[in-house]
Enzyme design. Structure first.
Site, short mmCIF file in Angstrom:
data_model
loop_
_atom_site.label_atom_id
_atom_site.label_comp_id
_atom_site.label_asym_id
_atom_site.label_seq_id
_atom_site.Cartn_x
_atom_site.Cartn_y
_atom_site.Cartn_z
N LYS A 85 0.85 -1.19 0.00
CA LYS A 85 0.00 0.00 0.00
C LYS A 85 0.89 1.24 0.00
CE LYS A 85 -3.98 1.97 2.52
NZ LYS A 85 -4.86 1.83 3.70
N SER B 109 -9.81 1.74 2.67
CA SER B 109 -8.93 2.48 1.79
C SER B 109 -7.88 1.62 1.09
CB SER B 109 -8.23 3.58 2.60
OG SER B 109 -7.35 3.01 3.54
N SER C 18 -10.06 -0.35 6.87
CA SER C 18 -9.41 -0.21 5.57
C SER C 18 -8.74 -1.47 5.03
CB SER C 18 -8.39 0.92 5.61
OG SER C 18 -9.05 2.16 5.52
#
Lengths: 476, 95, 486
Positions: free
Chosen positions: C86, C161, C185
């Site tokens: 990420k 996210s 997330s």
């Protein structure tokens, strides 16, 4: 109307730890810009702080040395504001649970009276970086070497009523911090600096008047000048029927004037909240007692010892012990020359004077205690007179030489050869017969004149006792 | 409670954001809804409870006072939008 | 043989051991798949192909050597295994953008602790993946660069996210990935994309180098195709870190030892508040069916109540945004990142840089966070929220005094259409209803697939445990996963 001055101080002292408060970068003063930096102290995304254990220890030490209570439960908080010297856009400080609360100590004033000044709190926080004017571009440069150097902020009660009291408070506080070794307190390097909160109120009024805060004063002289300036300024405002505006001010020691800093458009709202990256601090009784038991001799103790054992006047003992560096200098020089009284006299006059004139710290005097002791020894042994001693002293400031060397090079050794002195005395007496007559007629001043004339011929190096004795023989 | 445009402007100033007229209107409207929603927490009785700033109950996490080598300045400053190679450059800051 | 890009990390390792393929072949297969499919999925922001291939060559020579010496089993579990990261974790020399314009060109000068650990264990970073800007969002639509699409149905959001991390694994662009979870997330996109995602106990994994959204809630975690991979990846990144004061100083565990196909006698609690209004019928049914399944495998099931969770969402947004408003102050255009071209003085730099550099949702959260901390509102919002947090923690503690784990849905709905909720922030926030209480309490939860809706979109359930009970979570998840295979 008569006004009472109300002064409270916030003193920031950089702690003399090896590393910064939240990272392992060195705290060494100076260094090329941005070379004592890492992702943590420059506020890189993702970098996290870890508290230096020594910072807690030193702050607790300072708290105990000023008689404060230590909070068993403490935490750190974020103080949010934007400024280019503050890389994370928040300072990590302490808000409602500082490490130390409710301390204080007595200060001694010039008239010999003492007064207690309270200390509200001591908390830990990180220092900001430095902004430097860029002469090349006209812009500003940001150097973050100092960002993250540990500070303690010592907040006093609004107990002071004059510049003298404020200076005496800072001097004493500085002394204490030096004694316990938690800060080198070098004011010129900014490792000890004071913010002065000052207001006036009509004598007898209970409520405080509107105060101003003057920031970052880094010499006793500046504190004194600034306070006197600000008292006058506020007085004039009040007497002309105006209102003092609560504002942050800056003092310019060079021009001897204070200025309101560009008032911030935004009201100060620091949005303090508990720092989620740092766990709370819990201190045990054992931890605190251990620090307490190992506190070194504090100035108060030392002062008493100087008065009792060395018979120094209380005022002198107070001044000398107010600075650890000065007091250490005194002890070493006294031990070396065996004449503490003389060392103390020199300190009270000349050494304090040169430190003030040159704006240097007592730890940075231009000569060592040992070298200074040699000067006293020269005087005590009669090799030079006190007057010559003063001249040698002045040379020791500018020249890195032993006093013996200066005396030798400049031929300042005292003339104690009686026949040489007698020759001069004979000549001076023969040239001034009127002085003999005057003296015998009761004008004592004539003796001084004759001694002075002889000293002048001997270029100040004649042994004053011998000159005196030989002239007296003529006068009998 | 009403969130006014003035509130949004004050908050924007504190957080160093420049908002257009439209944005101020939009955020004022959003905030009105979100704050009304947030007010739900006041329906919960929390008498006698301490605040939790942390998810875990640890304390006294310290580091030894040992020097670690600082970062290479070039590496640290490689992302600076404006620098002279040794320091970050900003417009003159006059106080 | 199965297509390489469909393999799990433990299958890839088997392949290396059996000399079925080389690390280079594996890495190249994933890049080939990325070339073919990522134009549609749009998971990756940055690829590090050159470095990855270099690492692959080195790994291949070490594997050959180890195979020759009979020491292959001593190589770390993820040796030579590709991974997607990420884009809010710092990676030395590689862009770390947080999917924000303000960090668009930021090349990190250091590695986050998790990255350092993965590199030391020989994992190979394929690239950095998309996310909602600064991890603020539930759909991956708040990226400043592009929207990531759900590989199961490209018209749907992947969740957020960590949408890029989930899409990369679900779309076979990487076998495993790292995400971060502040309010759901990891679990939300895992659920919407049909993969396994663990939000570990707060403090289990170092946050050093994770660009902070909400410091007291953020936690990095593994996102994988199956439960076994999840345990393997957690093994690789869990552990105490002296660079993170909030990192827990606990003994290191081997989570693969918890992969036991047995839940007999295990007590499962079903929290009523997580099955109420607003939940899609198919989601509710799928989770209930999964619970029935576990019951049939010998678990004991009962209900419980977590009343304070009703206000978990506002509590979460107050705490998270307050911390975020402070954490994001450092993006000021001075030391790194975007700086506005439009300035005359310092204040212009601050205001214009931040206004031009941050996206709409980020600004919204900075505004809310600043508001709840500002003078006059602190007590009513921030302080109150911290007290509610205490209450939520307490209610979870009470529940765990009766049950080993709790089971609940992850997302109230399956994946929604791209663009469907972007103009209604509050509706978007409601998607996190079931995930935020876990972050507030700092406890672990794993999201695993438990069915599909009528359109074939994945449904996820979360198994929630008390602090540091990841082993129990893996045991339940593993048992359930095995039960679905037969």
């Amino acid at each position: 109307m008569e006004y009472e001055v109300v002064i409270g101080l916030e003193v920031h002292a950089e702690l003399s730890t090896k590393t910064k408060i939240y990272c392992g970068c060195t705290t060494e003063f100076g260094g090329d810009p941005n070379t004592h930096c890492c992702p943590i102290c420059t506020g890189m995304p993702g970098a996290l702080p870890v508290l230096n254990e020594k910072v807690v220890e030193y702050a607790v030490k300072a708290g105990l040395a000023v008689g404060a209570q230590i909070n068993r439960n403490s935490k750190q908080d974020r103080k949010n504001y934007f400024y280019p010297d503050t890389p994370r856009a928040y300072q990590i400080s302490q808000f409602d649970l500082p490490l130390c609360i409710n301390g204080g100590f007595d200060i001694t004033l010039k008239d010999g009276t003492t007064k207690r000044i309270g200390i509200t709190r001591i908390h830990i926080e990180d220092d900001a970086g430095k902004l430097v004017h860029d002469t090349y571009t006209g812009g500003t440069l940001v150097d973050l070497n100092r960002a993250g150097v540990p500070l303690i902020e010592i907040v006093s009660e609004p107990d002071m009523r004059s510049a003298e009291e404020a200076v005496a408070y800072v001097e004493k506080l500085k002394g204490i911090l030096e004694y316990i070794g938690v800060s080198d307190c070098k004011m010129q390097e900014g490792s000890l600096r004071a913010d002065v909160n000052l207001s006036l109120r009509p004598v007898g009024q209970k409520e405080f008047g509107t105060r101003t805060e003057s920031k970052n004063l880094n010499s006793f002289r500046a504190i004194e000048h600034m306070i006197n300036f600000e008292i006058q300024r506020q007085k004039e405002i009040l007497e002309s029927g105006g209102k003092v505006i609560q504002e942050t001010r800056r003092w310019d020691e060079a021009t001897g004037e204070g200025y309101a800093m560009r008032s911030k458009e935004d009201a100060d709202d620091y949005r303090y909240f508990p720092e989620p990256d740092l766990m709370p601090i819990k201190l045990s009784d054992d931890y605190i007692n251990n620090i307490k038991e190992n506190l070194p001799e504090l100035p108060e103790r030392r002062k008493a010892r100087y008065i009792e054992e060395l018979k120094l006047p209380e005022y002198d003992a107070g001044i000398i012990t107010s600075s650890k560096a000065l007091s250490d200098f005194f002890e070493e020089a006294s031990k070396e020359c065996g004449n503490p009284k003389a060392v103390s006299n020199w300190i009270m006059t000349d050494i304090i004077r040169i430190a003030r004139e040159n704006d240097i710290d007592y730890s940075d005097l231009p000569f060592s205690a040992k070298r200074f002791a040699s000067l006293i020894k020269l005087i005590d042994s009669g090799s030079i007179s006190n007057t010559i001693g003063k001249k040698v002293f002045e040379d020791m400031i500018s020249e890195n030489k032993e006093p013996e060397e200066i005396v030798k090079e400049k031929g300042l050794l005292q003339i104690s050869d009686e026949s040489a002195i007698k020759e001069v005395v004979d000549r001076v007496v023969a040239a001034n017969p009127q002085s003999i007559v005057d003296y015998k007629a009761g004008k004592d001043r004539a003796l001084g004149f004759l001694v002075g004339q002889c000293m002048k011929e001997l270029k100040g190096k004649g042994n004053p006792q011998i000159i005196n004795r030989l002239i007296m023989e003529y006068l009998k | 409670m009403e969130i006014t445009k003035k509130d949004i402007e004050h908050i924007a100033n504190l957080s160093m954001l420049n908002l257009s007229e439209d944005e101020v209107d939009g955020y004022a409207k959003d905030m009105q809804e979100i704050i009304a929603f947030a007010n739900q927490i006041n329906e919960i009785n929390t008498d006698g409870l301490e605040e939790s700033a942390f998810a875990l109950d640890s304390y006294n996490v310290f580091r030894k006072d040992e020097v670690r080598e600082s970062f290479d300045r070039e590496l640290l400053m490689q992302n600076a939008p404006s620098s002279n190679g040794v320091a970050y450059q900003i417009p003159p800051v006059i106080e | 043989m199965k297509n390489i890009t469909k393999l799990t990390s433990h299958e890839i390792r088997e392949g290396y051991k059996n000399k079925d393929f080389t690390v280079k072949e594996v890495v190249e297969s994933f890049y080939k798949n990325i070339d073919e499919k990522d134009g549609d999925i749009k998971a990756f922001i940055t690829l590090c192909k050159e470095d990855a291939l270099k690492c692959a060559e080195i790994a291949d020579s070490k594997i050959s050597e180890a195979l020759a010496n009979g020491t292959f089993d001593e190589l770390p579990a993820l040796f030579g295994v590709p991974i997607a990261i990420k884009d809010n974790m710092n990676t030395y020399g590689v862009k770390t953008t947080c999917a924000s314009k303000i960090l668009e060109n930021f090349i990190s000068p250091y590695d986050a602790t998790v990255i350092k650990n993965l590199k030391e264990q020989g994992a190979i970073m394929l690239g950095k993946v998309n996310m909602d800007e600064f991890a603020m969002g539930s759909s991956c639509e708040n990226s400043a660069f592009f929207v990531t699409h759900n590989p199961v149905d490209l018209t749907k959001v992947p969740g957020g996210s960590s949408g890029g991390s989930a899409a990369a694994v679900a779309g076979d662009l990487a076998p495993i990935s790292l995400g971060s979870d502040t309010g759901g997330s990891i679990r939300m996109p895992a659920s919407l994309c049909g993969i396994v995602g663990m939000k570990p106990t707060y403090g289990l994994i170092s946050r050093y180098g994770l660009v902070a959204y909400a410091s007291s809630l953020d936690q990095i975690g593994p996102m994988t195709k199956d439960v076994e991979d999840n345990a393997i990846l957690l093994n690789a990144i869990a552990g105490h870190d002296e660079m993170d004061s909030t990192s827990a100083n606990i003994e290191k565990k081997d989570y693969t030892k918890a992969l036991i196909n047995d839940v007999k006698g295990l007590k499962i609690g079903v929290p009523e508040e997580f099955f109420g209004e607003g939940i899609q019928k198919e989601v509710k049914e799928a989770v209930e069916k999964a619970i029935e399944k576990l019951k049939s495998l010998g678990a004991e099931v009962g209900t419980c109540s977590l009343a304070a969770c009703k206000v978990a969402l506002p509590t979460y947004y107050i705490i998270a945004d307050a911390e975020a408003s402070s954490n994001l102050g450092r993006f000021d255009g001075i030391r790194y990142g975007y700086r506005t071209k439009n300035f005359e003085n310092l204040k212009d730099i601050y205001k214009n840089t931040r206004s031009e550099g941050f996206g709409k949702e980020v600004k919204r959260r900075i505004i809310l966070g600043t508001y709840v901390l500002s003078a006059g509102y602190y007590d009513a919002y921030y302080k109150k929220a911290q007290k509610v947090r205490t209450l939520i923690k307490k209610q979870f503690d009470d529940a765990f005094s009766k049950y080993d784990v709790l089971i609940a849905p992850v997302s109230p709905t399956t994946a929604w259409n791209i663009g469907e909720k972007v103009n209604n922030p509050l509706e978007m926030y409601l998607a996190d209803l079931f995930t935020v209480p876990i972050n507030i309490a700092g406890i672990p939860a794993i999201s695993i697939p438990c069915g599909k809706d009528n359109n074939g979109l994945p449904i996820g359930m979360q198994i929630i445990g008390k602090h540091f009970s990841e082993e129990t979570l893996y045991r339940v998840a593993y048992t359930f996963e095995k039960s679905r295979e037969v």
